[in-house]
Design a protein around this motif. Sequence first.
Motif, PDB file in Angstrom:
ATOM      1  N   HIS A 150      16.577   7.444  53.609  1.00 34.79           N
ATOM      2  CA  HIS A 150      17.262   7.973  52.423  1.00 34.79           C
ATOM      3  C   HIS A 150      17.264   9.496  52.464  1.00 34.79           C
ATOM      4  CE1 HIS A 150      16.617   4.088  49.860  1.00 34.79           C
ATOM      5  NE2 HIS A 150      17.313   3.869  50.945  1.00 34.79           N
TER       6      HIS A 150
ATOM      7  N   SER B 202      15.950  12.110  45.242  1.00 33.78           N
ATOM      8  CA  SER B 202      15.971  11.222  44.078  1.00 33.78           C
ATOM      9  C   SER B 202      17.389  10.746  43.768  1.00 33.78           C
ATOM     10  CB  SER B 202      15.347  11.899  42.856  1.00 33.78           C
ATOM     11  OG  SER B 202      16.103  13.025  42.477  1.00 33.78           O
ATOM     12  N   THR B 203      18.387  11.593  43.993  1.00 29.76           N
ATOM     13  CA  THR B 203      19.777  11.170  43.787  1.00 29.76           C
ATOM     14  C   THR B 203      20.124  10.031  44.733  1.00 29.76           C
ATOM     15  OG1 THR B 203      20.524  13.310  42.954  1.00 29.76           O
ATOM     16  CG2 THR B 203      22.197  11.902  43.966  1.00 29.76           C
TER      17      THR B 203
ATOM     18  N   ARG C 109      18.052   7.988  46.280  1.00 27.23           N
ATOM     19  CA  ARG C 109      17.297   6.786  45.889  1.00 27.23           C
ATOM     20  C   ARG C 109      18.006   6.064  44.746  1.00 27.23           C
ATOM     21  NH1 ARG C 109      12.832  10.139  46.786  1.00 27.23           N
ATOM     22  NH2 ARG C 109      12.640  10.537  44.560  1.00 27.23           N
ATOM     23  N   GLY C 110      18.592   6.841  43.833  1.00 25.26           N
ATOM     24  CA  GLY C 110      19.338   6.258  42.719  1.00 25.26           C
ATOM     25  C   GLY C 110      20.555   5.470  43.159  1.00 25.26           C
ATOM     26  N   TRP C 111      21.163   5.855  44.298  1.00 23.54           N
ATOM     27  CA  TRP C 111      22.311   5.127  44.823  1.00 23.54           C
ATOM     28  C   TRP C 111      21.932   3.721  45.280  1.00 23.54           C
ATOM     29  CZ3 TRP C 111      24.264   9.489  48.601  1.00 23.54           C
ATOM     30  CH2 TRP C 111      24.801  10.542  47.850  1.00 23.54           C
TER      31      TRP C 111
ATOM     32  N   LYS D 158      19.425   1.851  43.921  1.00 25.87           N
ATOM     33  CA  LYS D 158      18.857   1.031  42.849  1.00 25.87           C
ATOM     34  C   LYS D 158      19.843  -0.054  42.453  1.00 25.87           C
ATOM     35  CE  LYS D 158      15.816   4.430  40.725  1.00 25.87           C
ATOM     36  NZ  LYS D 158      15.511   5.165  39.495  1.00 25.87           N
TER      37      LYS D 158
ATOM     38  N   SER E  83      19.745   2.025  35.741  1.00 23.34           N
ATOM     39  CA  SER E  83      19.563   3.456  36.013  1.00 23.34           C
ATOM     40  C   SER E  83      20.199   3.866  37.349  1.00 23.34           C
ATOM     41  CB  SER E  83      18.075   3.807  36.020  1.00 23.34           C
ATOM     42  OG  SER E  83      17.425   3.186  37.115  1.00 23.34           O
ATOM     43  N   ARG E  84      20.924   2.951  37.957  1.00 19.43           N
ATOM     44  CA  ARG E  84      21.570   3.229  39.244  1.00 19.43           C
ATOM     45  C   ARG E  84      22.547   4.391  39.119  1.00 19.43           C
ATOM     46  NH1 ARG E  84      25.829  -0.444  42.605  1.00 19.43           N
ATOM     47  NH2 ARG E  84      25.829   0.880  44.451  1.00 19.43           N
ATOM     48  N   ARG E  85      22.563   5.220  40.144  1.00 18.26           N
ATOM     49  CA  ARG E  85      23.531   6.317  40.228  1.00 18.26           C
ATOM     50  C   ARG E  85      24.597   5.930  41.249  1.00 18.26           C
ATOM     51  NH1 ARG E  85      19.642  11.613  40.680  1.00 18.26           N
ATOM     52  NH2 ARG E  85      18.614  11.361  38.678  1.00 18.26           N
TER      53      ARG E  85
END
Length: 100
Positions: free
Chosen positions: A38, A50-51, A53-55, A57, A61-63
């Motif tokens: 990542h 962190s951005t 990682r959000g992709w 999820k 809270s997913r980005r």
Amino acid sequence: MKKPRSLTSRERNLIAIYSQCQLGMTPRQFYAKWGVTHEEIAFICSRSNSTVRGWFKRDKSRRFPTAVDLRHLAVMDFLLEHFEEIPGELRSLLCPPSQS
């Protein structure tokens, strides 16, 4: 100051083709194809860890990556697949050596 060069009809056509280009690769596709972390995806896309990682999820809270992120990953995929085939002079224009 030098006056900008006028575009030819050929160049305007290239702009039209490029503007319709849907070049993109999702982070999941890139991750599945290449043995990257990542953090490496974050580096490619100029995003924080962190951005990215959000992709990945799956909860609320997913980005979501932007079109620019998808294009960065698609271009990197292309380069990983074809870099050696690109003539050296063109590679230098595409990825100029850093001037530290």
